[in-house]
Design a protein around this motif. Structure first.
Motif, PDB file in Angstrom:
ATOM      1  N   GLN A 207       0.831  -1.193   0.000  1.00  0.00           N
ATOM      2  CA  GLN A 207       0.000   0.000   0.000  1.00  0.00           C
ATOM      3  C   GLN A 207       0.874   1.254   0.000  1.00  0.00           C
ATOM      4  OE1 GLN A 207      -3.423   0.440  -0.090  1.00  0.00           O
ATOM      5  NE2 GLN A 207      -3.394  -1.721  -0.636  1.00  0.00           N
ATOM      6  N   PRO A 208       0.405   2.320  -0.644  1.00  0.00           N
ATOM      7  CA  PRO A 208       1.138   3.588  -0.548  1.00  0.00           C
ATOM      8  C   PRO A 208       1.237   4.031   0.907  1.00  0.00           C
ATOM      9  CG  PRO A 208      -0.500   3.681  -2.291  1.00  0.00           C
ATOM     10  CD  PRO A 208      -0.754   2.409  -1.528  1.00  0.00           C
TER      11      PRO A 208
ATOM     12  N   ALA B  23      -3.294   8.180  -5.136  1.00  0.00           N
ATOM     13  CA  ALA B  23      -4.509   8.993  -5.221  1.00  0.00           C
ATOM     14  C   ALA B  23      -5.750   8.152  -4.954  1.00  0.00           C
ATOM     15  CB  ALA B  23      -4.606   9.662  -6.595  1.00  0.00           C
ATOM     16  N   VAL B  24      -5.767   6.938  -5.496  1.00  0.00           N
ATOM     17  CA  VAL B  24      -6.907   6.032  -5.260  1.00  0.00           C
ATOM     18  C   VAL B  24      -7.008   5.701  -3.774  1.00  0.00           C
ATOM     19  CG1 VAL B  24      -7.783   3.702  -5.693  1.00  0.00           C
ATOM     20  CG2 VAL B  24      -6.952   5.095  -7.594  1.00  0.00           C
TER      21      VAL B  24
ATOM     22  N   VAL C 193     -10.373  10.766   2.405  1.00  0.00           N
ATOM     23  CA  VAL C 193      -9.768  12.100   2.339  1.00  0.00           C
ATOM     24  C   VAL C 193     -10.296  12.847   1.124  1.00  0.00           C
ATOM     25  CG1 VAL C 193      -7.606  13.359   2.007  1.00  0.00           C
ATOM     26  CG2 VAL C 193      -7.712  11.456   3.613  1.00  0.00           C
ATOM     27  N   LEU C 194     -10.368  12.159  -0.009  1.00  0.00           N
ATOM     28  CA  LEU C 194     -10.983  12.727  -1.206  1.00  0.00           C
ATOM     29  C   LEU C 194     -12.405  12.177  -1.298  1.00  0.00           C
ATOM     30  CD1 LEU C 194      -8.125  12.380  -3.848  1.00  0.00           C
ATOM     31  CD2 LEU C 194      -8.960  14.477  -2.816  1.00  0.00           C
TER      32      LEU C 194
ATOM     33  N   ARG D 133     -12.705   8.563 -12.336  1.00  0.00           N
ATOM     34  CA  ARG D 133     -12.518   9.452 -11.190  1.00  0.00           C
ATOM     35  C   ARG D 133     -12.436  10.885 -11.712  1.00  0.00           C
ATOM     36  NH1 ARG D 133     -12.503   6.676  -6.097  1.00  0.00           N
ATOM     37  NH2 ARG D 133     -11.607   4.632  -6.445  1.00  0.00           N
ATOM     38  N   ALA D 134     -13.059  11.807 -11.006  1.00  0.00           N
ATOM     39  CA  ALA D 134     -13.010  13.213 -11.415  1.00  0.00           C
ATOM     40  C   ALA D 134     -11.664  13.791 -10.974  1.00  0.00           C
ATOM     41  CB  ALA D 134     -14.154  13.985 -10.767  1.00  0.00           C
TER      42      ALA D 134
END
Length: 199
Positions: free
Chosen positions: A46-47, A98-99, A106-107, A147-148
């Motif tokens: 995982q990041p 980002a994903v 968070v997003l 994803r936007a």
């Protein structure tokens, strides 16, 4: 692209025709930008996620991989040695981070990828803006995943900075402290979003 950058690019292209390619992470002779072992180091697990305290409060930060070993070498090769071919691998790793930000909550809707601006002389010497190009590639990958996302140059350099290569963490922090500001484009975007009640 300046004459020196053009000459270096042509020399590398000629070398690629007569010699096998090299892994940007470990230097092994391979026909791909990263060998299997180095690609695994970049994409494994995982990041990384951690909370960072800033003047604006505590914010979450996600890193695609630890900045060490072959990952560090690949990034330096991409940014400083003209290895644009590593960009797809790096963009893929950044997309995973980002994903993860979406998965963690968070997003919650759209994402705006804001590249840290490179020094103008560095961009001229490289012949391309490495960080901006990476953010754009990541945004395209996220859009392909429904994803936007968008990438936009919202920051500008507020003062001159030294090259970060070789600096310790504390010296990097001191070097970059107060070095960036919101660009005119960023101010306009912020004003539009505030008018729509999105801030």
């Amino acid at each position: 692209m300046g004459p020196a950058s053009l000459a270096l690019t042509l020399w590398r292209a000629a070398l690629d025709l007569v010699a096998p390619g090299r892994c940007a992470g470990c230097g092994r002779q391979v026909a791909v930008p990263l060998c299997e072992l180095c690609a695994r180091q970049l994409h494994r697990g995982q990041p990384l996620a951690r909370w960072i305290t800033t003047s604006a409060g505590t914010v979450p930060a996600f890193a695609a991989a630890p900045y060490e070993g072959c990952v560090r070498a690949a990034l330096i090769a991409y940014k400083e040695r003209g290895r644009r071919d590593v960009g797809a691998e790096l963009a893929s790793a950044l997309t995973r981070a980002a994903v993860m930000a979406w998965a963690s909550g968070v997003l919650t809707s759209s994402a705006l990828l804001v590249p840290v601006p490179s020094r103008r002389d560095a961009v001229r010497e490289r012949g391309y803006d490495a960080v901006s190009l990476l953010a754009t590639r990541c945004a395209r990958r996220l859009k392909a995943m429904a994803r936007a996302a968008a990438a936009a140059p919202m920051l500008r350099q507020a003062r001159a900075v030294s090259d970060q290569a070789g600096l310790s963490i504390n010296r990097r922090r001191s070097n970059m402290s107060g070095a960036l500001a919101v660009s005119a484009r960023g101010d306009r975007r912020r004003d539009r979003e505030a008018a729509r009640g999105e801030l």
